[in-house]
Design a protein around this motif. Structure first.
Motif, PDB file in Angstrom:
ATOM      1  N   TYR A  91       0.828  -1.206   0.000  1.00  0.00           N
ATOM      2  CA  TYR A  91       0.000   0.000   0.000  1.00  0.00           C
ATOM      3  C   TYR A  91       0.867   1.263   0.000  1.00  0.00           C
ATOM      4  O   TYR A  91       1.800   1.390   0.777  1.00  0.00           O
ATOM      5  CB  TYR A  91      -0.933  -0.009   1.208  1.00  0.00           C
ATOM      6  N   ASP A  92       0.541   2.198  -0.886  1.00  0.00           N
ATOM      7  CA  ASP A  92       1.258   3.472  -1.015  1.00  0.00           C
ATOM      8  C   ASP A  92       2.747   3.301  -1.273  1.00  0.00           C
ATOM      9  O   ASP A  92       3.563   4.093  -0.804  1.00  0.00           O
ATOM     10  CB  ASP A  92       1.038   4.360   0.212  1.00  0.00           C
ATOM     11  N   GLY A  93       3.090   2.272  -2.015  1.00  0.00           N
ATOM     12  CA  GLY A  93       4.487   2.063  -2.383  1.00  0.00           C
ATOM     13  C   GLY A  93       4.634   1.931  -3.881  1.00  0.00           C
ATOM     14  O   GLY A  93       3.654   1.883  -4.621  1.00  0.00           O
ATOM     15  N   VAL A  94       5.880   1.884  -4.317  1.00  0.00           N
ATOM     16  CA  VAL A  94       6.210   1.615  -5.710  1.00  0.00           C
ATOM     17  C   VAL A  94       6.759   0.191  -5.752  1.00  0.00           C
ATOM     18  O   VAL A  94       7.698  -0.143  -5.029  1.00  0.00           O
ATOM     19  CB  VAL A  94       7.257   2.616  -6.242  1.00  0.00           C
ATOM     20  N   PHE A  95       6.151  -0.652  -6.547  1.00  0.00           N
ATOM     21  CA  PHE A  95       6.484  -2.072  -6.640  1.00  0.00           C
ATOM     22  C   PHE A  95       7.748  -2.223  -7.490  1.00  0.00           C
ATOM     23  O   PHE A  95       7.775  -1.831  -8.642  1.00  0.00           O
ATOM     24  CB  PHE A  95       5.301  -2.795  -7.297  1.00  0.00           C
ATOM     25  N   VAL A  96       8.803  -2.808  -6.908  1.00  0.00           N
ATOM     26  CA  VAL A  96      10.088  -2.967  -7.598  1.00  0.00           C
ATOM     27  C   VAL A  96      10.442  -4.447  -7.646  1.00  0.00           C
ATOM     28  O   VAL A  96      10.297  -5.162  -6.649  1.00  0.00           O
ATOM     29  CB  VAL A  96      11.215  -2.193  -6.871  1.00  0.00           C
ATOM     30  N   GLY A  97      10.916  -4.904  -8.785  1.00  0.00           N
ATOM     31  CA  GLY A  97      11.366  -6.290  -8.896  1.00  0.00           C
ATOM     32  C   GLY A  97      12.311  -6.452 -10.068  1.00  0.00           C
ATOM     33  O   GLY A  97      12.426  -5.577 -10.924  1.00  0.00           O
ATOM     34  N   HIS A  98      13.014  -7.577 -10.079  1.00  0.00           N
ATOM     35  CA  HIS A  98      13.875  -7.915 -11.213  1.00  0.00           C
ATOM     36  C   HIS A  98      13.046  -8.824 -12.108  1.00  0.00           C
ATOM     37  O   HIS A  98      12.755  -9.958 -11.740  1.00  0.00           O
ATOM     38  CB  HIS A  98      15.154  -8.616 -10.735  1.00  0.00           C
ATOM     39  N   ASN A  99      12.656  -8.308 -13.251  1.00  0.00           N
ATOM     40  CA  ASN A  99      11.607  -8.897 -14.096  1.00  0.00           C
ATOM     41  C   ASN A  99      10.278  -8.751 -13.343  1.00  0.00           C
ATOM     42  O   ASN A  99       9.593  -9.719 -13.031  1.00  0.00           O
ATOM     43  CB  ASN A  99      11.894 -10.354 -14.459  1.00  0.00           C
ATOM     44  N   VAL A 100       9.956  -7.520 -13.050  1.00  0.00           N
ATOM     45  CA  VAL A 100       8.860  -7.153 -12.138  1.00  0.00           C
ATOM     46  C   VAL A 100       7.510  -7.738 -12.546  1.00  0.00           C
ATOM     47  O   VAL A 100       6.699  -8.071 -11.683  1.00  0.00           O
ATOM     48  CB  VAL A 100       8.783  -5.617 -11.968  1.00  0.00           C
ATOM     49  N   ASP A 101       7.267  -7.884 -13.835  1.00  0.00           N
ATOM     50  CA  ASP A 101       5.965  -8.393 -14.265  1.00  0.00           C
ATOM     51  C   ASP A 101       5.712  -9.823 -13.775  1.00  0.00           C
ATOM     52  O   ASP A 101       4.570 -10.208 -13.535  1.00  0.00           O
ATOM     53  CB  ASP A 101       5.822  -8.321 -15.792  1.00  0.00           C
ATOM     54  N   PHE A 102       6.776 -10.601 -13.622  1.00  0.00           N
ATOM     55  CA  PHE A 102       6.639 -11.969 -13.116  1.00  0.00           C
ATOM     56  C   PHE A 102       6.110 -11.942 -11.677  1.00  0.00           C
ATOM     57  O   PHE A 102       5.095 -12.558 -11.364  1.00  0.00           O
ATOM     58  CB  PHE A 102       7.995 -12.688 -13.174  1.00  0.00           C
ATOM     59  N   ASP A 103       6.795 -11.208 -10.789  1.00  0.00           N
ATOM     60  CA  ASP A 103       6.391 -11.150  -9.384  1.00  0.00           C
ATOM     61  C   ASP A 103       5.018 -10.493  -9.234  1.00  0.00           C
ATOM     62  O   ASP A 103       4.153 -10.987  -8.499  1.00  0.00           O
ATOM     63  CB  ASP A 103       7.449 -10.373  -8.574  1.00  0.00           C
ATOM     64  N   TYR A 104       4.822  -9.396  -9.952  1.00  0.00           N
ATOM     65  CA  TYR A 104       3.545  -8.682  -9.905  1.00  0.00           C
ATOM     66  C   TYR A 104       2.405  -9.590 -10.374  1.00  0.00           C
ATOM     67  O   TYR A 104       1.343  -9.655  -9.747  1.00  0.00           O
ATOM     68  CB  TYR A 104       3.623  -7.424 -10.781  1.00  0.00           C
ATOM     69  N   GLY A 105       2.636 -10.302 -11.466  1.00  0.00           N
ATOM     70  CA  GLY A 105       1.607 -11.178 -12.027  1.00  0.00           C
ATOM     71  C   GLY A 105       1.196 -12.277 -11.068  1.00  0.00           C
ATOM     72  O   GLY A 105       0.006 -12.577 -10.925  1.00  0.00           O
ATOM     73  N   PHE A 106       2.164 -12.870 -10.388  1.00  0.00           N
ATOM     74  CA  PHE A 106       1.840 -13.944  -9.443  1.00  0.00           C
ATOM     75  C   PHE A 106       1.102 -13.406  -8.224  1.00  0.00           C
ATOM     76  O   PHE A 106       0.125 -14.016  -7.766  1.00  0.00           O
ATOM     77  CB  PHE A 106       3.100 -14.708  -9.022  1.00  0.00           C
ATOM     78  N   ILE A 107       1.547 -12.280  -7.679  1.00  0.00           N
ATOM     79  CA  ILE A 107       0.858 -11.719  -6.507  1.00  0.00           C
ATOM     80  C   ILE A 107      -0.551 -11.278  -6.888  1.00  0.00           C
ATOM     81  O   ILE A 107      -1.519 -11.532  -6.159  1.00  0.00           O
ATOM     82  CB  ILE A 107       1.672 -10.565  -5.882  1.00  0.00           C
ATOM     83  N   ASN A 108      -0.681 -10.652  -8.048  1.00  0.00           N
ATOM     84  CA  ASN A 108      -1.991 -10.224  -8.527  1.00  0.00           C
ATOM     85  C   ASN A 108      -2.938 -11.423  -8.661  1.00  0.00           C
ATOM     86  O   ASN A 108      -4.101 -11.359  -8.246  1.00  0.00           O
ATOM     87  CB  ASN A 108      -1.832  -9.499  -9.864  1.00  0.00           C
ATOM     88  N   ALA A 109      -2.436 -12.529  -9.217  1.00  0.00           N
ATOM     89  CA  ALA A 109      -3.259 -13.737  -9.401  1.00  0.00           C
ATOM     90  C   ALA A 109      -3.647 -14.342  -8.052  1.00  0.00           C
ATOM     91  O   ALA A 109      -4.789 -14.772  -7.863  1.00  0.00           O
ATOM     92  CB  ALA A 109      -2.511 -14.760 -10.251  1.00  0.00           C
ATOM     93  N   GLU A 110      -2.703 -14.364  -7.100  1.00  0.00           N
ATOM     94  CA  GLU A 110      -3.009 -14.912  -5.766  1.00  0.00           C
ATOM     95  C   GLU A 110      -4.061 -14.053  -5.068  1.00  0.00           C
ATOM     96  O   GLU A 110      -4.994 -14.576  -4.456  1.00  0.00           O
ATOM     97  CB  GLU A 110      -1.743 -15.001  -4.910  1.00  0.00           C
ATOM     98  N   LEU A 111      -3.926 -12.744  -5.151  1.00  0.00           N
ATOM     99  CA  LEU A 111      -4.911 -11.856  -4.531  1.00  0.00           C
ATOM    100  C   LEU A 111      -6.286 -12.067  -5.152  1.00  0.00           C
ATOM    101  O   LEU A 111      -7.292 -12.183  -4.441  1.00  0.00           O
ATOM    102  CB  LEU A 111      -4.478 -10.392  -4.679  1.00  0.00           C
ATOM    103  N   ALA A 112      -6.338 -12.140  -6.476  1.00  0.00           N
ATOM    104  CA  ALA A 112      -7.620 -12.327  -7.168  1.00  0.00           C
ATOM    105  C   ALA A 112      -8.268 -13.651  -6.776  1.00  0.00           C
ATOM    106  O   ALA A 112      -9.488 -13.729  -6.615  1.00  0.00           O
ATOM    107  CB  ALA A 112      -7.399 -12.274  -8.679  1.00  0.00           C
ATOM    108  N   ARG A 113      -7.449 -14.666  -6.590  1.00  0.00           N
ATOM    109  CA  ARG A 113      -7.943 -15.995  -6.197  1.00  0.00           C
ATOM    110  C   ARG A 113      -8.719 -15.934  -4.886  1.00  0.00           C
ATOM    111  O   ARG A 113      -9.627 -16.715  -4.643  1.00  0.00           O
ATOM    112  CB  ARG A 113      -6.734 -16.929  -6.061  1.00  0.00           C
ATOM    113  N   TRP A 114      -8.342 -14.995  -4.028  1.00  0.00           N
ATOM    114  CA  TRP A 114      -8.968 -14.860  -2.710  1.00  0.00           C
ATOM    115  C   TRP A 114      -9.922 -13.669  -2.636  1.00  0.00           C
ATOM    116  O   TRP A 114     -10.346 -13.267  -1.559  1.00  0.00           O
ATOM    117  CB  TRP A 114      -7.887 -14.767  -1.626  1.00  0.00           C
ATOM    118  N   GLY A 115     -10.231 -13.057  -3.800  1.00  0.00           N
ATOM    119  CA  GLY A 115     -11.213 -11.976  -3.842  1.00  0.00           C
ATOM    120  C   GLY A 115     -10.666 -10.600  -3.514  1.00  0.00           C
ATOM    121  O   GLY A 115     -11.431  -9.685  -3.211  1.00  0.00           O
TER     122      GLY A 115
END
Length: 194
Positions: A91-115
């Motif tokens: 929350y209120d941060g900038v999401f940083v990763g190495h190949n960020v779309d991979f990490d973002y995509g997995f977290i986004n999918a896990e969150l969506a799985r739980w509503g």
């Protein structure tokens, strides 16, 4: 504090994230380890790391990469048990990763799985930064980029190690951008990093 492109860089919380997974497809595979490090004004202000029970078997060929087995995660929390902690850090941060779309995509999918939905966050990719600013290296893998700036480890492909290395790589480039006066506001950094 809600951040925007005119937020001074020293007031931006950068949230460095790394996940280890059961495979490469966020729709069918799951996270089995997560690490998050929050950086504010060049200081780590918060961190979180845990193995996660993915609820599905970890294929042997994937275990050979990160070393995480079904036994390792059998008594670990499920993603649903750590959602609040993850959202609190993002929350209120900038999401940083190495190949960020991979990490973002997995977290986004896990969150969506739980509503749940991913917070509306800017993303910065240290892979893209290294492609743009690291000359004369054979590839842009995390380990290769780290070695090019004298960072070393023996524990690659584990979330906690990789998130700390990614944080140090990001800090290295951020300090360079600030020193050269290319970055004063978040918008300046987003422009440079693409």
């Amino acid at each position: 504090m809600k951040i925007g492109i005119n937020t001074p860089i020293e007031n931006v919380k950068f949230v460095i994230v790394d996940v280890e997974t059961t495979g490469l497809d966020p729709e069918n595979d799951r996270i089995c380890e997560i690490a998050i490090s929050a950086l504010l004004n060049f200081r780590e202000v918060n961190s979180f790391s845990t193995l996660i029970n993915p609820g599905i078997p970890i294929p042997k060929e994937i275990s050979r990469i990160h070393g995480i087995t079904d036994d390792d995660v059998s008594k670990s929390p499920h993603f649903s048990n750590i959602i609040n902690r993850v959202l609190e850090m993002l929350y209120d941060g900038v999401f940083v990763g190495h190949n960020v779309d991979f990490d973002y995509g997995f977290i986004n999918a896990e969150l969506a799985r739980w509503g749940y939905t991913m917070p509306d966050v800017y993303r910065i990719d240290t892979l893209k930064i290294s492609r743009k600013f690291c000359n004369n290296i054979p590839n842009n893998k995390l380990e290769t980029v780290a070695r090019s700036i004298n960072l070393f480890s023996d524990d690659w492909h584990r979330a906690e190690n990789d998130v700390q290395i990614t944080r140090k790589i990001f800090e290295y480039f951020l300090r360079m951008f600030v020193k050269e006066n290319q970055v004063i506001m978040l918008g300046d950094l987003l422009k440079i990093t693409g």
